[in-house]
Design a protein around this motif. Structure first.
Motif, PDB file in Angstrom:
ATOM      1  N   LYS A 193       0.825  -1.201   0.000  1.00 23.08           N
ATOM      2  CA  LYS A 193       0.000   0.000   0.000  1.00 23.08           C
ATOM      3  C   LYS A 193       0.864   1.258   0.000  1.00 23.08           C
ATOM      4  O   LYS A 193       1.803   1.391   0.803  1.00 23.08           O
ATOM      5  N   LEU A 194       0.529   2.149  -0.912  1.00 21.71           N
ATOM      6  CA  LEU A 194       1.114   3.481  -0.953  1.00 21.71           C
ATOM      7  C   LEU A 194       0.267   4.336  -0.009  1.00 21.71           C
ATOM      8  O   LEU A 194      -0.669   5.018  -0.410  1.00 21.71           O
ATOM      9  N   SER A 195       0.588   4.241   1.260  1.00 18.09           N
ATOM     10  CA  SER A 195      -0.220   4.885   2.300  1.00 18.09           C
ATOM     11  C   SER A 195       0.644   5.119   3.527  1.00 18.09           C
ATOM     12  O   SER A 195       1.690   4.497   3.709  1.00 18.09           O
ATOM     13  N   GLY A 196       0.187   6.047   4.377  1.00 25.33           N
ATOM     14  CA  GLY A 196       0.768   6.210   5.692  1.00 25.33           C
ATOM     15  C   GLY A 196       2.177   6.758   5.779  1.00 25.33           C
ATOM     16  O   GLY A 196       2.750   6.791   6.865  1.00 25.33           O
ATOM     17  N   LEU A 197       2.755   7.214   4.682  1.00 30.26           N
ATOM     18  CA  LEU A 197       4.156   7.644   4.730  1.00 30.26           C
ATOM     19  C   LEU A 197       4.327   8.997   5.407  1.00 30.26           C
ATOM     20  O   LEU A 197       5.306   9.218   6.135  1.00 30.26           O
ATOM     21  N   TRP A 198       3.398   9.916   5.182  1.00 32.18           N
ATOM     22  CA  TRP A 198       3.562  11.257   5.749  1.00 32.18           C
ATOM     23  C   TRP A 198       3.587  11.234   7.277  1.00 32.18           C
ATOM     24  O   TRP A 198       4.250  12.065   7.891  1.00 32.18           O
ATOM     25  N   THR A 199       2.868  10.309   7.890  1.00 30.04           N
ATOM     26  CA  THR A 199       2.829  10.276   9.351  1.00 30.04           C
ATOM     27  C   THR A 199       4.057   9.591   9.954  1.00 30.04           C
ATOM     28  O   THR A 199       4.156   9.468  11.172  1.00 30.04           O
ATOM     29  N   GLU A 200       4.980   9.147   9.109  1.00 35.63           N
ATOM     30  CA  GLU A 200       6.224   8.551   9.600  1.00 35.63           C
ATOM     31  C   GLU A 200       7.359   9.562   9.671  1.00 35.63           C
ATOM     32  O   GLU A 200       8.512   9.192   9.901  1.00 35.63           O
ATOM     33  N   ALA A 201       7.036  10.833   9.500  1.00 36.02           N
ATOM     34  CA  ALA A 201       8.076  11.865   9.514  1.00 36.02           C
ATOM     35  C   ALA A 201       7.573  13.092  10.270  1.00 36.02           C
ATOM     36  O   ALA A 201       6.384  13.401  10.246  1.00 36.02           O
ATOM     37  N   PRO A 202       8.462  13.825  10.946  1.00 32.48           N
ATOM     38  CA  PRO A 202       8.058  15.031  11.680  1.00 32.48           C
ATOM     39  C   PRO A 202       7.754  16.189  10.740  1.00 32.48           C
ATOM     40  O   PRO A 202       8.128  16.164   9.554  1.00 32.48           O
ATOM     41  N   PRO A 203       7.089  17.230  11.243  1.00 32.74           N
ATOM     42  CA  PRO A 203       6.663  18.345  10.395  1.00 32.74           C
ATOM     43  C   PRO A 203       7.781  19.034   9.631  1.00 32.74           C
ATOM     44  O   PRO A 203       7.563  19.534   8.531  1.00 32.74           O
ATOM     45  N   GLU A 204       8.978  19.064  10.214  1.00 34.52           N
ATOM     46  CA  GLU A 204      10.068  19.793   9.557  1.00 34.52           C
ATOM     47  C   GLU A 204      10.680  19.021   8.381  1.00 34.52           C
ATOM     48  O   GLU A 204      11.578  19.524   7.701  1.00 34.52           O
ATOM     49  N   THR A 205      10.204  17.805   8.131  1.00 34.07           N
ATOM     50  CA  THR A 205      10.745  16.995   7.039  1.00 34.07           C
ATOM     51  C   THR A 205      10.414  17.624   5.696  1.00 34.07           C
ATOM     52  O   THR A 205       9.287  18.048   5.454  1.00 34.07           O
ATOM     53  N   ASP A 206      11.384  17.673   4.795  1.00 32.04           N
ATOM     54  CA  ASP A 206      11.118  18.202   3.461  1.00 32.04           C
ATOM     55  C   ASP A 206      10.628  17.069   2.559  1.00 32.04           C
ATOM     56  O   ASP A 206      10.872  15.892   2.818  1.00 32.04           O
ATOM     57  N   PHE A 207       9.945  17.439   1.504  1.00 33.56           N
ATOM     58  CA  PHE A 207       9.333  16.448   0.630  1.00 33.56           C
ATOM     59  C   PHE A 207      10.370  15.539  -0.030  1.00 33.56           C
ATOM     60  O   PHE A 207      10.074  14.391  -0.354  1.00 33.56           O
ATOM     61  N   ALA A 208      11.578  16.033  -0.210  1.00 39.30           N
ATOM     62  CA  ALA A 208      12.618  15.215  -0.838  1.00 39.30           C
ATOM     63  C   ALA A 208      12.935  13.983  -0.010  1.00 39.30           C
ATOM     64  O   ALA A 208      13.387  12.965  -0.547  1.00 39.30           O
ATOM     65  N   ALA A 209      12.685  14.042   1.287  1.00 36.63           N
ATOM     66  CA  ALA A 209      12.993  12.908   2.148  1.00 36.63           C
ATOM     67  C   ALA A 209      12.149  11.689   1.824  1.00 36.63           C
ATOM     68  O   ALA A 209      12.566  10.551   2.062  1.00 36.63           O
ATOM     69  N   PHE A 210      10.965  11.898   1.281  1.00 37.26           N
ATOM     70  CA  PHE A 210      10.072  10.787   0.978  1.00 37.26           C
ATOM     71  C   PHE A 210      10.421  10.091  -0.342  1.00 37.26           C
ATOM     72  O   PHE A 210      10.058   8.938  -0.557  1.00 37.26           O
ATOM     73  N   GLU A 211      11.091  10.803  -1.228  1.00 39.62           N
ATOM     74  CA  GLU A 211      11.265  10.312  -2.591  1.00 39.62           C
ATOM     75  C   GLU A 211      12.026   8.988  -2.691  1.00 39.62           C
ATOM     76  O   GLU A 211      11.634   8.116  -3.477  1.00 39.62           O
ATOM     77  N   PRO A 212      13.097   8.754  -1.930  1.00 42.16           N
ATOM     78  CA  PRO A 212      13.775   7.446  -2.058  1.00 42.16           C
ATOM     79  C   PRO A 212      12.875   6.273  -1.701  1.00 42.16           C
ATOM     80  O   PRO A 212      13.003   5.193  -2.288  1.00 42.16           O
ATOM     81  N   TYR A 213      11.964   6.478  -0.768  1.00 47.59           N
ATOM     82  CA  TYR A 213      11.056   5.409  -0.344  1.00 47.59           C
ATOM     83  C   TYR A 213       9.986   5.169  -1.397  1.00 47.59           C
ATOM     84  O   TYR A 213       9.690   4.020  -1.751  1.00 47.59           O
ATOM     85  N   VAL A 214       9.415   6.242  -1.914  1.00 48.23           N
ATOM     86  CA  VAL A 214       8.386   6.097  -2.940  1.00 48.23           C
ATOM     87  C   VAL A 214       8.982   5.514  -4.217  1.00 48.23           C
ATOM     88  O   VAL A 214       8.389   4.635  -4.858  1.00 48.23           O
ATOM     89  N   GLU A 215      10.171   5.992  -4.601  1.00 47.71           N
ATOM     90  CA  GLU A 215      10.831   5.447  -5.789  1.00 47.71           C
ATOM     91  C   GLU A 215      11.069   3.954  -5.627  1.00 47.71           C
ATOM     92  O   GLU A 215      10.878   3.176  -6.572  1.00 47.71           O
ATOM     93  N   THR A 216      11.483   3.534  -4.431  1.00 49.85           N
ATOM     94  CA  THR A 216      11.702   2.115  -4.170  1.00 49.85           C
ATOM     95  C   THR A 216      10.424   1.321  -4.366  1.00 49.85           C
ATOM     96  O   THR A 216      10.436   0.242  -4.979  1.00 49.85           O
ATOM     97  N   LEU A 217       9.312   1.838  -3.864  1.00 45.63           N
ATOM     98  CA  LEU A 217       8.036   1.116  -3.985  1.00 45.63           C
ATOM     99  C   LEU A 217       7.624   0.952  -5.442  1.00 45.63           C
ATOM    100  O   LEU A 217       7.211  -0.137  -5.863  1.00 45.63           O
ATOM    101  N   PHE A 218       7.736   2.008  -6.228  1.00 46.09           N
ATOM    102  CA  PHE A 218       7.356   1.907  -7.642  1.00 46.09           C
ATOM    103  C   PHE A 218       8.312   0.996  -8.402  1.00 46.09           C
ATOM    104  O   PHE A 218       7.896   0.222  -9.264  1.00 46.09           O
ATOM    105  N   ARG A 219       9.587   1.063  -8.079  1.00 49.26           N
ATOM    106  CA  ARG A 219      10.557   0.221  -8.779  1.00 49.26           C
ATOM    107  C   ARG A 219      10.349  -1.253  -8.444  1.00 49.26           C
ATOM    108  O   ARG A 219      10.452  -2.115  -9.320  1.00 49.26           O
ATOM    109  N   LEU A 220      10.035  -1.565  -7.202  1.00 49.57           N
ATOM    110  CA  LEU A 220       9.906  -2.956  -6.797  1.00 49.57           C
ATOM    111  C   LEU A 220       8.547  -3.557  -7.128  1.00 49.57           C
ATOM    112  O   LEU A 220       8.467  -4.700  -7.581  1.00 49.57           O
TER     113      LEU A 220
END
Length: 280
Positions: A193-220
């Motif tokens: 599931k492509l879900s629940g990722l935003w709540t795994e990071a604090p408010p100060e996290t920049d959007f770039a921090a999520f990209e390696p995880y999302v890229e991994t999900l789409f690639r796999l």
């Protein structure tokens, strides 16, 4: 058809002593269909999969009752004690409800990382297979090796990893999460599931921090084994990134970025419809 493959409803009166605590103000209240339907209409979502959030049979009954009264709820992911002596009979009874589509033990709360992999589960999983039920895996990264063994043990069981196994985005740790997800993605019975990722990071996290995880999900998993879900109302804890519509828009952009020539509509409905055997 657009499907939100993961959301919750609850009444606090039925959750005494259970999550969420009062300190989580944005979600510390009752949530039901009247709160949710305006968001679905706003975002063009045709149906949903309602997921349990208590390891309690009464909670599953409550969700199934809601599904009977609200047609937008296309499927329910319930709970059963899979290691109880009477588990097969319980599963047979639950499966008689046409909207019961899957079961979810709350693995993330268990101290034993290998609870999922062992012969004690076989009678329950046999009953799930006989009733064509899927398995929602609510796990965290340390539990992924056990999930790999479990998925190999039951290749005929449809398994979906909730919230991408909650990777440690807050500290930007990719391994060993990425390697374990790679092992799971090699198994054709495993979805994510492509879900629940935003709540795994604090408010100060920049959007770039999520990209390696999302890229991994789409690639796999590709667009043929990823299911979009909101994780609402838990998603309300991350409104600093964007609300329900914001999470949907972000995932659509991720899809444009990482799956340019694939079937993007599958991520936002087709895969959930097929995986959960949803009805029109």
């Amino acid at each position: 058809m657009r499907i939100d493959a993961h959301h919750h409803f609850w009444h606090l009166a039925a959750r005494a002593g259970h999550w969420p605590p009062a300190t989580l103000g944005p979600i510390y209240r009752d949530f039901g269909p009247a709160d949710f339907e305006p968001l679905l209409e706003q975002c063009g979502i045709d149906g949903t999969v309602l997921v349990q959030s208590l390891p309690d049979s009464q909670d599953t009954g409550f969700l199934l009752e809601l599904a009977e009264r609200h047609s937008f709820i296309r499927g329910v992911v319930g709970w059963a004690d899979l290691k109880a002596p009477h588990a097969p009979q319980t599963i047979d009874a639950l499966a008689r409800h046409p909207k019961l589509k899957a079961l979810r033990p709350m693995l993330q709360d268990l101290a034993d990382d290998n609870w999922i992999d062992g012969p004690a589960l076989r009678p329950a999983i046999t009953a799930m297979l006989a009733n064509d039920l899927a398995f929602d895996a609510l796990v965290v990264p340390r539990q992924l090796p056990g999930l790999v063994a479990f998925a190999r043990r039951y290749p005929g069981l449809r398994i979906v990893i909730d919230h991408a196994a909650k990777p440690l985005i807050a500290i930007r740790q990719l391994e060993p999460w990425r390697s374990a997800m790679n092992d799971l993605a090699k198994l054709e019975n495993v979805h994510c599931k492509l879900s629940g990722l935003w709540t795994e990071a604090p408010p100060e996290t920049d959007f770039a921090a999520f990209e390696p995880y999302v890229e991994t999900l789409f690639r796999l998993f590709g667009t043929h084994r990823l299911l979009w879900g909101s994780d609402w109302p838990v998603q309300r804890l991350a409104t600093h990134f964007g609300g329900y519509a914001g999470w949907l828009a972000a995932c659509e952009k991720y899809c444009d970025q990482y799956a340019r020539n694939e079937d993007k509509d599958a991520v936002f409905g087709g895969n959930a419809y097929r995986f959960y055997r949803l009805e029109e």
